[in-house]
Design an enzyme around this catalytic site. Structure first.
Site, PDB file in Angstrom:
ATOM      1  N   LYS A 102      28.669  54.323  60.423  1.00 53.65           N
ATOM      2  CA  LYS A 102      29.887  54.913  59.862  1.00 53.65           C
ATOM      3  C   LYS A 102      29.548  55.966  58.800  1.00 53.65           C
ATOM      4  O   LYS A 102      30.144  57.039  58.755  1.00 53.65           O
ATOM      5  CB  LYS A 102      30.774  53.818  59.239  1.00 53.65           C
ATOM      6  N   LYS A 113      19.480  41.264  52.951  1.00 51.13           N
ATOM      7  CA  LYS A 113      19.972  42.645  52.832  1.00 51.13           C
ATOM      8  C   LYS A 113      19.448  43.340  51.566  1.00 51.13           C
ATOM      9  O   LYS A 113      19.596  44.534  51.392  1.00 51.13           O
ATOM     10  CB  LYS A 113      21.498  42.671  52.858  1.00 51.13           C
ATOM     11  N   HIS A 126      23.706  37.907  67.725  1.00 53.34           N
ATOM     12  CA  HIS A 126      23.829  38.855  66.607  1.00 53.34           C
ATOM     13  C   HIS A 126      22.831  38.614  65.483  1.00 53.34           C
ATOM     14  O   HIS A 126      22.909  39.308  64.464  1.00 53.34           O
ATOM     15  CB  HIS A 126      25.226  38.790  65.988  1.00 53.34           C
ATOM     16  N   LYS A 137      28.216  45.825  51.632  1.00 57.72           N
ATOM     17  CA  LYS A 137      28.041  44.914  52.759  1.00 57.72           C
ATOM     18  C   LYS A 137      28.020  43.511  52.183  1.00 57.72           C
ATOM     19  O   LYS A 137      27.977  43.349  50.959  1.00 57.72           O
ATOM     20  CB  LYS A 137      26.746  45.213  53.530  1.00 57.72           C
ATOM     21  N   ARG A 138      28.085  42.477  53.043  1.00 57.40           N
ATOM     22  CA  ARG A 138      27.980  41.120  52.534  1.00 57.40           C
ATOM     23  C   ARG A 138      26.720  40.973  51.683  1.00 57.40           C
ATOM     24  O   ARG A 138      25.686  41.584  51.967  1.00 57.40           O
ATOM     25  CB  ARG A 138      27.942  40.126  53.703  1.00 57.40           C
ATOM     26  N   THR A 147      26.248  48.107  61.180  1.00 57.17           N
ATOM     27  CA  THR A 147      27.182  49.049  61.788  1.00 57.17           C
ATOM     28  C   THR A 147      27.715  50.027  60.742  1.00 57.17           C
ATOM     29  O   THR A 147      28.139  51.126  61.084  1.00 57.17           O
ATOM     30  CB  THR A 147      28.362  48.308  62.455  1.00 57.17           C
TER      31      THR A 147
HETATM   32  C1  KOT Z   1      26.682  34.544  62.076  1.00 58.25           C
HETATM   33  C2  KOT Z   1      27.296  33.348  61.805  1.00 58.25           C
HETATM   34  C3  KOT Z   1      28.572  33.325  61.258  1.00 58.25           C
HETATM   35  C4  KOT Z   1      29.216  34.520  60.965  1.00 58.25           C
HETATM   36  C5  KOT Z   1      28.583  35.721  61.249  1.00 58.25           C
HETATM   37  C6  KOT Z   1      27.318  35.747  61.786  1.00 58.25           C
HETATM   38  C7  KOT Z   1      26.673  37.013  62.073  1.00 58.25           C
HETATM   39  C8  KOT Z   1      27.030  38.257  61.709  1.00 58.25           C
HETATM   40  N1  KOT Z   1      25.579  37.128  62.763  1.00 58.25           N
HETATM   41  N2  KOT Z   1      25.240  38.384  62.854  1.00 58.25           N
HETATM   42  N3  KOT Z   1      26.117  39.094  62.218  1.00 58.25           N
HETATM   43  C9  KOT Z   1      26.074  40.561  62.112  1.00 58.25           C
HETATM   44  O1  KOT Z   1      26.599  41.117  63.320  1.00 58.25           O
HETATM   45  C10 KOT Z   1      26.697  42.539  63.280  1.00 58.25           C
HETATM   46  C11 KOT Z   1      27.356  42.996  64.563  1.00 58.25           C
HETATM   47  O2  KOT Z   1      26.501  42.849  65.648  1.00 58.25           O
HETATM   48  C12 KOT Z   1      25.337  43.166  63.082  1.00 58.25           C
HETATM   49  O3  KOT Z   1      25.480  44.548  62.955  1.00 58.25           O
HETATM   50  C13 KOT Z   1      24.651  42.596  61.847  1.00 58.25           C
HETATM   51  O4  KOT Z   1      23.335  43.069  61.778  1.00 58.25           O
HETATM   52  C14 KOT Z   1      24.659  41.073  61.902  1.00 58.25           C
HETATM   53  O5  KOT Z   1      24.138  40.549  60.708  1.00 58.25           O
END
Ligand code: KOT
Length: 837
Positions: A682, A573, A374, A567-568, A678
């Protein structure tokens, strides 16, 4: 045993376990029954929360019937199942979703209205299940909804945290964190399975023994153990009888162990051990896209993967099949590297406990697992220090070293004499101390590796996994573009738009086949339809304006352009770039004559999102946003032309109000850093336009909706390296507009400028890693294009309709179908409605 019962007993059970009827009278009786017995309340002495509890319990009864029926039929049929291992399931509220998915919303609406309550108020009493940080956890929740809706036999496995993501409050403009007491009242959406308890070991040593055939065997003797207790969360599909399960594990002290110290009279130790055991599932780590590297997190990961695998293996063993059939019965998806230990645990169970030989076991393992990546951010890559790991999991460390040895031997055979290559590909990083690279382990132990959007999936093939692509070949590395569930993110959160779409398309089939939305495209020329479309957007904006008034104390006009970034909070970002551009806008308005002001498009800039508690710079961004808001919102020279708000405690249920109300939303990460995103999907699904960079899924959204319906700006992923280099070594000067904004902050326009110095420093020429300066001018221009486009309301309404019309691709149903067919090799199994439990 049923078989021994006389016929009349069997018949009696069958008669009495018939599913509940779903007419208004039966539902009202069930609600009142729960009020007066389960909740022990007097029917006339109730508030909305009690009403919520009773409706939830009544809904839960119906969920459990379906859950039982589904799990019973699946046990008999025993098809191949997929297990989705995720440390995060960001489910949000359950009641509205369960009622809509089971087709009972209308009946419950009427039932409780006659009992003196209003459904919307009752729904508001539910607390979110917030067992996740952001996109990754919410994706898992959307995938569970789609898996159930498409009748796939699927289970999620996760942890039942006592505390989910912290609650955010804003004090003097700063984020402060409060614990999320989500279990303070009973949680009706879980079924405690106190009978399902698994012992999980930690620490200790490894015995090496020669068995009777002279084969060397390893036996792990843990020093401590804890119990894993199962809590099951039913996940009903939409418009189907199928109801899947998420099994969440809770840690408890082992009774045996607890009593030893207790009986020896060492009460303190026995209590301490008990507390340490319960600590494992006490809190969700609040870091998104960063790795904390804490021992407790590693304990969580092992506790969870070991309990889940034990459960999966036990279920497989009931079928009395050969071990070689395991991958034909079981697919396991790893949601990022967090569950990678499952690979090692399965190899250990097969070799140490089931006595398979290494190679046969490893073939089973690699056929079973697949891995989703991810993120490419280096700070998010999981690595565990070897000494810490060895202390907690000595046998697993040996297995990892063996996996690595056999793997590197094969690499060496294919590409001889390349020490650099071996070093780069090794699962063990030769640092002080050595580190275990979990992403490498996940790649080596899986048969498929996927990214989450086309751009991201191709980037990982040329960067973090390049050597692995050369070694394994292209076919192992695939793309599965993320998706979102249209049930929650349109039907539930935007009921008016959902109803208009159903009316326009002549049926609600689009909710299970989102590509049907394309039928809306023909309506852009229909002025009456456009009017209805925009009236719904306005109603949603009124609702959001009320929430803003309530939570921020700021009055905003629903006729202004609503501009959203929720978002976070993370540097990549670029919420910082957004608020800098807002300052630029503020300064521009301040410099205008009254005549010039008359042509300014009024805008409400809405922020929301949590910063990791230890992420200093991200927290300063929140402070800056609030400081800017404080000045701008009370400046009479600006009035309604610009308002800025930070909505505290952004979460799933707040998102359900914000998403349908947005005119434009910001998805502005530095190209190549946001794997997918994501929320972009939405917003567009709800007829909101987006402004964004060519990053993550924005690229594919552009492809689907066309360049006239999206505002794209900024550099491209392949240009980032050169831009950073130029900035660092050729001293490219800062963008002049940005320079002006920074001077304004430094002059003290927004509180004491000293506060913001560390933030401003991140923009120093040569250090601006996320390229805010490089993208600033094109960002300002894109925002001006948004203003100009919004003024032409007719044209805007057409764009808005086309956005929704072309979002079919981004349903999580499409994503899940691709996973099922191309990775898991599983087929739907539709539960037959037999009317019995
Ligand atoms: C990595 C480590 C700990 C907790 C969360 C993450 C993380 C979250 N890594 N990627 N994500 C997000 O995942 C979403 C679902 O695929 C993506 O849409 C987004 O771009 C990622 O930042």
């Amino acid at each position: 045993e049923k078989a021994k019962w006389p016929k009349e007993t069997v018949d009696l059970w069958a008669k009495l376990s018939k599913k509940e009827a779903n007419d208004i009278d039966t539902i009202q009786r069930s609600i009142v029954h729960h009020v007066t017995t389960t909740l022990a309340r007097a029917a006339y002495n109730m508030d909305n929360f009690t009403a919520y509890q009773a409706v939830a319990l009544s809904t839960r009864d119906r969920l459990i019937s379906r859950w039982n029926e589904t799990q019973g039929q699946l046990s008999k049929a025993d098809p191949k199942r997929v297990y989705y291992l995720s440390l995060e399931f960001l489910l949000g509220r359950s009641m509205d979703n369960a009622l809509l998915n089971m087709g009972l919303k209308g009946t419950y609406d009427k039932s409780i209205e006659k009992l003196g309550f209003n459904m919307e108020d009752v729904i508001e009493s539910e607390v979110d299940a917030a067992l996740g940080n952001g996109g990754l956890g919410r994706l898992a929740a959307c995938y569970m909804d789609s898996l159930a809706t498409l009748d796939y036999p699927a289970w999620g496995y996760g942890l039942r945290y006592n505390y989910g993501i912290f609650q955010q409050r804003i004090v003097d403009g700063y984020q402060t964190e409060y614990p999320d007491y989500w279990l303070n009242f009973d949680n009706p959406w879980e079924l405690p399975r106190l009978d399902i308890s698994i012992q999980i070991g930690f620490g200790g040593h490894v015995q090496t023994i020669q068995d009777e055939y002279g084969v060397t065997r390893h036996n792990w003797v843990p020093a401590q153990s804890v119990q894993a207790i199962a809590y099951d969360v039913p996940i009903p599909g939409y418009d189907t009888e199928n109801c899947n399960n998420i099994r969440l594990w809770r840690s408890k002290p082992t009774r045996v162990f607890d009593l030893t110290s207790f009986n020896e009279g060492n009460y303190e130790k026995s209590v301490e051990d008990a507390t340490n055991a319960e600590k494992i599932t006490s809190v969700l780590y609040p870091n998104d896209n960063t790795m904390a590297g804490k021992e407790l997190r590693l304990k969580q990961q092992y506790f969870w993967t070991a309990a889940s695998l034990h459960d999966i293996v036990r279920r497989f063993k009931k079928s009395m099949r050969e071990w070689s059939d395991f991958p034909d019965q079981v697919a396991i998806q790893l949601n990022d590297t967090h569950p990678t230990l499952a690979i090692v645990e399965l190899q250990r169970l097969l070799v140490d406990e089931e006595m398979l030989n290494w190679d046969d076991a490893w073939e089973i393992v690699t056929k079973t697992f697949a891995f989703t990546n991810h993120t490419v951010l280096p700070e998010a890559m999981e690595k565990w220090s070897v000494p810490m790991f060895e202390y907690l999991l000595p046998r697993h460390l040996q297995i990892i070293f063996d996996i690595n040895l056999f793997f590197l031997q094969k690499v060496e055979k294919k590409v001889p004499n390349d020490r650099g290559l071996l070093n780069r590909m090794s699962i063990i990083e030769e640092a002080q101390p050595q580190q275990i690279r979990m992403a490498h382990l996940a790649v080596v132990g899986s048969h498929k590796v996927n990214g989450v959007a086309a751009l991201h999936s191709s980037l990982i093939k040329t960067t973090i996994f390049k050597d692995f692509v050369d070694y394994y070949g292209e076919e192992k590395f695939i793309n599965k573009t993320n998706g979102v569930t249209p049930r929650r993110w349109l039907h539930q959160s935007n009921p008016q738009l959902s109803a208009l779409i159903t009316e326009t398309l002549g049926s609600d089939k689009w909710l299970k086949d989102l590509s049907l939305l394309k039928g809306l495209a023909a309506k852009t020329g229909d002025a009456a339809f456009r009017k209805k479309w925009m009236a719904i957007k306005r109603a949603n904006k009124v609702r959001l304006a009320e929430l803003i008034k309530e939570r921020c104390g700021v009055e905003v006009s629903p006729d202004a352009l609503f501009d959203v970034q929720v978002k976070r909070i993370h540097e990549y970002k670029r919420q910082f770039m957004n608020i800098l551009s807002v300052i630029h806008r503020y300064r521009t308005i301040k410099s205008m004559t009254a005549a010039q002001k008359a042509s300014v498009q009024p805008r409400v800039v809405i922020f929301g999102g949590k910063a990791a508690p230890g992420y200093y710079i991200a927290k300063l961004v929140i402070k800056l946003i609030n400081s800017v808001a404080a000045v701008v919102n009370q400046d009479p020279a600006v009035g309604d032309l610009l308002k800025v708000v930070f909505i505290p405690d952004y979460n799933v249920s707040v998102a359900e109000v914000i998403v349908p109300a947005s005119d434009i939303s910001q998805h502005i990460s530095t190209a190549g850093t946001e794997a997918s995103g994501t929320s972009n999907m939405k917003f567009v699904l709800n007829g909101g336009l987006i402004i964004g960079t060519l990053d993550g899924a924005n690229v594919e959204i552009l492809e689907e909706i066309g360049e006239d319906n999206i505002f794209i700006f900024g550099c491209m992923a392949h240009e980032v390296e050169d831009l950073r280099h130029a900035q660092r070594y050729r001293g490219v000067p800062m963008d002049p507009a940005l320079q002006g904004v920074i001077s304004a902050i430094e002059k003290g326009t927004f509180e004491d400028p000293k506060i913001f110095q560390p933030l401003i420093s991140t923009l120093t020429v040569g250090k601006d890693f996320y390229l805010i300066s490089a993208d600033f001018a094109s960002y300002i221009t894109a925002n001006q294009q948004v203003d100009a486009a919004y003024k032409k309301q007719d044209e805007w309404s057409k764009k808005s309709i086309l956005c929704t019309a072309h979002m079919g691709k981004f349903s999580s149903d499409r994503s899940v179908k691709e996973y099922a067919e191309e990775i898991w090799n599983i087929k739907p199994y539709s539960v037959k409605d037999e009317g019995y439990m």
